[in-house]
Motif scaffolding. Structure first.
Motif, PDB file in Angstrom:
ATOM      1  N   ILE A  26       0.872  -1.170   0.000  1.00  0.00           N
ATOM      2  CA  ILE A  26       0.000   0.000   0.000  1.00  0.00           C
ATOM      3  C   ILE A  26       0.903   1.212   0.000  1.00  0.00           C
ATOM      4  CG2 ILE A  26      -1.622   1.346   1.368  1.00  0.00           C
ATOM      5  CD1 ILE A  26      -2.780  -1.205   2.388  1.00  0.00           C
ATOM      6  N   LEU A  27       0.628   2.126  -0.909  1.00  0.00           N
ATOM      7  CA  LEU A  27       1.429   3.355  -0.950  1.00  0.00           C
ATOM      8  C   LEU A  27       0.790   4.403  -0.062  1.00  0.00           C
ATOM      9  CD1 LEU A  27       2.620   3.986  -4.602  1.00  0.00           C
ATOM     10  CD2 LEU A  27       3.836   2.997  -2.671  1.00  0.00           C
ATOM     11  N   ARG A  28       1.601   5.004   0.797  1.00  0.00           N
ATOM     12  CA  ARG A  28       1.086   6.089   1.638  1.00  0.00           C
ATOM     13  C   ARG A  28       1.973   7.311   1.469  1.00  0.00           C
ATOM     14  NH1 ARG A  28       0.428   4.497   7.671  1.00  0.00           N
ATOM     15  NH2 ARG A  28      -0.294   6.657   7.680  1.00  0.00           N
ATOM     16  N   THR A  29       1.351   8.463   1.562  1.00  0.00           N
ATOM     17  CA  THR A  29       2.078   9.727   1.463  1.00  0.00           C
ATOM     18  C   THR A  29       2.068  10.416   2.826  1.00  0.00           C
ATOM     19  OG1 THR A  29       1.398   9.953  -0.830  1.00  0.00           O
ATOM     20  CG2 THR A  29       2.240  11.925   0.258  1.00  0.00           C
ATOM     21  N   PHE A  30       3.231  10.882   3.249  1.00  0.00           N
ATOM     22  CA  PHE A  30       3.340  11.497   4.573  1.00  0.00           C
ATOM     23  C   PHE A  30       3.782  12.941   4.472  1.00  0.00           C
ATOM     24  CE2 PHE A  30       3.720   7.007   5.290  1.00  0.00           C
ATOM     25  CZ  PHE A  30       3.010   6.800   6.459  1.00  0.00           C
ATOM     26  N   GLN A  31       3.230  13.736   5.400  1.00  0.00           N
ATOM     27  CA  GLN A  31       3.669  15.128   5.504  1.00  0.00           C
ATOM     28  C   GLN A  31       4.983  15.185   6.261  1.00  0.00           C
ATOM     29  OE1 GLN A  31       0.458  16.901   7.642  1.00  0.00           O
ATOM     30  NE2 GLN A  31      -1.076  16.250   6.141  1.00  0.00           N
TER      31      GLN A  31
END
Lengths: 214, 214
Positions: free
Chosen positions: A28-33
């Motif tokens: 699963i690809l997740r984007t983080f700040q």
DNA sequence: CGGGCGTTTGAAACCCCTCAAGGAAGGTGG
DNA sequence: CCACCTTCCTTGAGGGGTTTCAAACGCCCG
């Protein structure tokens, strides 16, 4: 997990897939700040991770509030392993929009068991992590402050930049460098100015370093 | 390799055996004297190792002659991995008669590919090494000298002794402790005497420590 | 018994941290 | 567009912990 997308755009839930060379299909690809936690100390480790783009820091907080960064991870690096059930450190994104591939632990372990190529990829990732950590120990426990900064710059250039290039855009602050090298920010600053005045590096703004003499 | 014997007493040359759960059959047992090298920095890594009995230290030598110990290995620990072809550190036996199981790299990698149980054993060994190294970084870069010695003693007691026991027979010298903790021997000595005078530990000779208050 | 090694203690020098303050850059609201 | 704020970076002065240098002690072993 406010934003998540799939590697290959197929169905939405993580699929346990034991077929060889199919690491992406369980990701699963997740984007983080920036400064957002990817996982926290003492929490259960149900996932393994691999950086797609951006950078992360692995760290712990002392009881007195000081922070120690053990490792910086860059694209391609695996992290989040544990021999126990709980994480021994926390990991945060350093740069805005860091993208991390998250693998459900049971699925990736099953995949590692069935697919030698995946197992080898993970092995090599952990071996590289061990070498980075040993280098880190060597740096923080034997070197003086200017030597540590110098070693950090050379090592980071080798990791982040194309070989041969001496220009370096640091994704991290002086505070991060200080916590990575076991120094205070002020000492890191003084080391930078020392290196600049000696002609070992040149600075175009605080974050753009050119290594002149290693 | 002056003395070598097999795990199971079967034939004498290392046998490439891909059958699952047959790690012992590809191992060669070697016995090392105190301070004898098991492998050296920059040399090719054609073997992986696991300690059967005794203890080893993984270290590097600085150009100025100072030594940094990155890790102490005890029975059950795997070591000698590398993501490249050359070792990034040296490893020596600490105690006389340390016995090490040596696995030909090609054979154990083949075994890891075919036997998930072996692969998992190696994975867990490397994960444990990563956690030890992170702990080590945490200790040497954030703690004061007395804190480092205290952390070393508690950590070592947990690894070497049965849980609950507070008696501890150190297999290593003050020099080793100093090089492990990134301190001078004198500072380590002073930390020991401080801890003793404060009643945190008691000493029966320099090498036998009893932890009273952690 | 002498030598070497490991350990311990003392005094001075040094390096880095802490505390303090100012400057530069970027974002936000008026 | 500018004022203002926050964050990051930089420089200075003083104090404290660790290293370095020096010397002595105990112990094992030849």
């Amino acid at each position: 997990m406010e934003r998540s997308s799939r590697f290959d755009g197929s169905d939405c839930e993580p699929r346990i897939n034991k077929s060889p060379k199919d690491l992406n299909s369980i990701a699963i690809l997740r984007t983080f700040q920036r400064d957002q936690d990817i996982f926290e100390h003492y929490h259960r480790c149900d996932w393994w991770y691999r950086i797609v783009s951006g950078a992360t820091r692995k760290y712990r907080i002392r009881s007195d509030g000081r922070r120690q960064i053990a490792d910086i991870n860059l694209p391609g690096d695996f992290f989040g392993f544990s021999s126990s059930d709980a994480h021994a450190s926390s990991v945060q994104a350093i740069v805005e929009g860091t993208i991390v591939a998250c693998y459900p632990r049971a699925a990736i372990e099953a995949l590692a068991d069935s697919d030698p190529a995946t197992a080898k990829l993970i092995r090599l990732g952990t071996f590289a992590a061990i070498e980075r950590l040993e280098q880190q120990i060597f740096v923080v426990s034997t070197m003086s402050a200017p030597e540590r900064v110098r070693a950090f710059l050379v090592h980071f250039r080798d990791r982040i930049g194309r070989s041969g290039e001496s220009d370096l855009a640091l994704p991290i602050t002086r505070y991060d460098i200080a916590d990575l090298l076991g120094l205070s920010t002020e000492t890191v600053c003084r080391a930078f100015t020392d290196l600049r005045e000696r002609g070992a590096i040149s600075l175009e703004g605080p974050r753009n370093v050119t290594i002149i003499r290693p």
